[in-house]
Write a protein that holds these residues in place. Structure first.
Motif, PDB file in Angstrom:
ATOM      1  N   GLU A  81      49.959  46.610  50.988  1.00 13.32           N
ATOM      2  CA  GLU A  81      51.185  47.242  51.491  1.00 13.32           C
ATOM      3  C   GLU A  81      52.273  47.249  50.428  1.00 13.32           C
ATOM      4  O   GLU A  81      52.994  48.231  50.270  1.00 13.32           O
ATOM      5  N   LEU A  82      52.378  46.166  49.681  1.00 11.13           N
ATOM      6  CA  LEU A  82      53.372  46.093  48.616  1.00 11.13           C
ATOM      7  C   LEU A  82      53.106  47.140  47.536  1.00 11.13           C
ATOM      8  O   LEU A  82      54.031  47.743  46.996  1.00 11.13           O
ATOM      9  N   LEU A  83      51.822  47.384  47.240  1.00 12.62           N
ATOM     10  CA  LEU A  83      51.451  48.372  46.222  1.00 12.62           C
ATOM     11  C   LEU A  83      51.415  49.798  46.768  1.00 12.62           C
ATOM     12  O   LEU A  83      51.326  50.756  46.002  1.00 12.62           O
ATOM     13  N   GLY A  84      51.430  49.931  48.097  1.00 13.29           N
ATOM     14  CA  GLY A  84      51.376  51.266  48.692  1.00 13.29           C
ATOM     15  C   GLY A  84      49.981  51.861  48.652  1.00 13.29           C
ATOM     16  O   GLY A  84      49.829  53.081  48.516  1.00 13.29           O
ATOM     17  N   ILE A  85      48.961  51.008  48.738  1.00 15.78           N
ATOM     18  CA  ILE A  85      47.572  51.468  48.726  1.00 15.78           C
ATOM     19  C   ILE A  85      46.848  50.866  49.928  1.00 15.78           C
ATOM     20  O   ILE A  85      47.389  49.994  50.607  1.00 15.78           O
ATOM     21  N   THR A  86      45.628  51.312  50.167  1.00 14.69           N
ATOM     22  CA  THR A  86      44.856  50.763  51.272  1.00 14.69           C
ATOM     23  C   THR A  86      44.254  49.419  50.867  1.00 14.69           C
ATOM     24  O   THR A  86      44.087  49.126  49.677  1.00 14.69           O
ATOM     25  N   ARG A  87      43.898  48.614  51.859  1.00 16.49           N
ATOM     26  CA  ARG A  87      43.288  47.320  51.581  1.00 16.49           C
ATOM     27  C   ARG A  87      41.952  47.475  50.857  1.00 16.49           C
ATOM     28  O   ARG A  87      41.691  46.758  49.889  1.00 16.49           O
ATOM     29  N   PRO A  88      41.070  48.436  51.259  1.00 21.50           N
ATOM     30  CA  PRO A  88      39.822  48.605  50.500  1.00 21.50           C
ATOM     31  C   PRO A  88      40.051  48.975  49.025  1.00 21.50           C
ATOM     32  O   PRO A  88      39.325  48.520  48.147  1.00 21.50           O
ATOM     33  N   THR A  89      41.081  49.765  48.756  1.00 18.29           N
ATOM     34  CA  THR A  89      41.393  50.112  47.369  1.00 18.29           C
ATOM     35  C   THR A  89      41.842  48.868  46.611  1.00 18.29           C
ATOM     36  O   THR A  89      41.440  48.643  45.465  1.00 18.29           O
ATOM     37  N   LEU A  90      42.650  48.026  47.247  1.00 22.32           N
ATOM     38  CA  LEU A  90      43.065  46.780  46.614  1.00 22.32           C
ATOM     39  C   LEU A  90      41.863  45.884  46.335  1.00 22.32           C
ATOM     40  O   LEU A  90      41.756  45.308  45.249  1.00 22.32           O
ATOM     41  N   VAL A  91      40.955  45.793  47.281  1.00 24.20           N
ATOM     42  CA  VAL A  91      39.769  44.949  47.097  1.00 24.20           C
ATOM     43  C   VAL A  91      38.965  45.440  45.896  1.00 24.20           C
ATOM     44  O   VAL A  91      38.470  44.641  45.094  1.00 24.20           O
ATOM     45  N   PRO A 100      44.135  39.349  39.389  1.00 22.58           N
ATOM     46  CA  PRO A 100      43.465  38.081  39.686  1.00 22.58           C
ATOM     47  C   PRO A 100      43.642  37.692  41.158  1.00 22.58           C
ATOM     48  O   PRO A 100      44.634  38.049  41.786  1.00 22.58           O
ATOM     49  N   TYR A 101      42.671  36.970  41.683  1.00 23.68           N
ATOM     50  CA  TYR A 101      42.763  36.485  43.056  1.00 23.68           C
ATOM     51  C   TYR A 101      41.986  35.183  43.182  1.00 23.68           C
ATOM     52  O   TYR A 101      41.220  34.817  42.297  1.00 23.68           O
ATOM     53  N   THR A 102      42.212  34.497  44.299  1.00 24.23           N
ATOM     54  CA  THR A 102      41.450  33.294  44.608  1.00 24.23           C
ATOM     55  C   THR A 102      40.838  33.478  45.988  1.00 24.23           C
ATOM     56  O   THR A 102      41.298  34.290  46.783  1.00 24.23           O
ATOM     57  N   SER A 103      39.800  32.728  46.231  1.00 21.17           N
ATOM     58  CA  SER A 103      39.159  32.722  47.554  1.00 21.17           C
ATOM     59  C   SER A 103      39.055  31.274  48.024  1.00 21.17           C
ATOM     60  O   SER A 103      38.019  30.646  47.885  1.00 21.17           O
ATOM     61  N   PRO A 104      40.148  30.734  48.589  1.00 20.77           N
ATOM     62  CA  PRO A 104      40.105  29.336  49.015  1.00 20.77           C
ATOM     63  C   PRO A 104      39.148  29.103  50.186  1.00 20.77           C
ATOM     64  O   PRO A 104      38.708  27.995  50.412  1.00 20.77           O
ATOM     65  N   GLY A 105      38.823  30.143  50.900  1.00 24.53           N
ATOM     66  CA  GLY A 105      37.880  30.078  52.025  1.00 24.53           C
ATOM     67  C   GLY A 105      37.111  31.380  52.031  1.00 24.53           C
ATOM     68  O   GLY A 105      36.608  31.829  51.004  1.00 24.53           O
ATOM     69  N   ARG A 106      37.069  31.990  53.176  1.00 25.26           N
ATOM     70  CA  ARG A 106      36.396  33.291  53.272  1.00 25.26           C
ATOM     71  C   ARG A 106      37.290  34.442  52.821  1.00 25.26           C
ATOM     72  O   ARG A 106      36.808  35.532  52.543  1.00 25.26           O
ATOM     73  N   TYR A 118      50.829  43.674  37.850  1.00 24.65           N
ATOM     74  CA  TYR A 118      49.952  44.846  37.885  1.00 24.65           C
ATOM     75  C   TYR A 118      50.783  46.110  38.102  1.00 24.65           C
ATOM     76  O   TYR A 118      50.564  47.129  37.433  1.00 24.65           O
ATOM     77  N   LEU A 119      51.739  46.041  39.016  1.00 25.03           N
ATOM     78  CA  LEU A 119      52.596  47.187  39.303  1.00 25.03           C
ATOM     79  C   LEU A 119      53.352  47.621  38.051  1.00 25.03           C
ATOM     80  O   LEU A 119      53.427  48.813  37.734  1.00 25.03           O
TER      81      LEU A 119
END
Length: 152
Positions: A81-91, A100-106, A118-119
């Motif tokens: 939402e902050l980038l103005g794109i869809t979640r699948p596009t962000l993924v 970069p990202y982290t996956s502390p769980g699922r 990035y912006l």
């Protein structure tokens, strides 16, 4: 930090514009800015000073200003939402290593600083592409013929 913490300030009446100009001059001066209270004086950190300068400048230009807190660790939906794109596009951007990202769980988590970086990189890249396009010489199709282009 819920939605109730948003605070929007409308630009002041024209009578108060002189006060804004004076405040902006103080904030952008070369001296340390402090807040004085009966208990003493507290210097403003650079980050707060920058925020105040941006807010006063916008108000002086007749724009409304909204201050909205953000968490520093975002979900993929919040980052998208902050980038103005869809979640699948962000993924896809995350999996391509562009952010970069982290996956502390699922679930993946993204640092706000990484999203903002990035912006900024994308803004710079787009500006360079536009500059290159502006300086590119594209041959005019009318130059090679007598002015008419056959479409069939």
């Amino acid at each position: 930090m819920g939605a109730g913490m948003n605070h929007t300030v409308l630009p002041p009446a024209t009578d108060d514009r002189d006060l804004l100009a004076a405040l902006k001059a103080v904030l952008t001066g070369h001296e340390q800015v402090s807040i004085s209270t009966p208990e003493g004086s507290v210097p403003l950190p650079d980050s707060v000073l920058g925020l105040l300068v941006d807010a006063v400048t916008a108000l002086d230009q007749g724009q409304a200003v909204t201050v909205e807190p953000h968490r520093t660790v975002l979900t993929t939906q919040e980052a998208a939402e902050l980038l103005g794109i869809t979640r699948p596009t962000l993924v896809r951007l995350l999996e391509a290593g562009k952010i970069p990202y982290t996956s502390p769980g699922r679930h993946r988590r993204v640092e706000l600083a990484d999203v903002l970086e990035y912006l900024q990189r994308e803004r710079v890249r787009r500006g360079q592409v536009f500059d290159e396009m502006a300086h590119e010489e594209t041959p005019d199709p009318g130059d090679a013929t007598d002015g008419f282009v056959s479409t069939r």
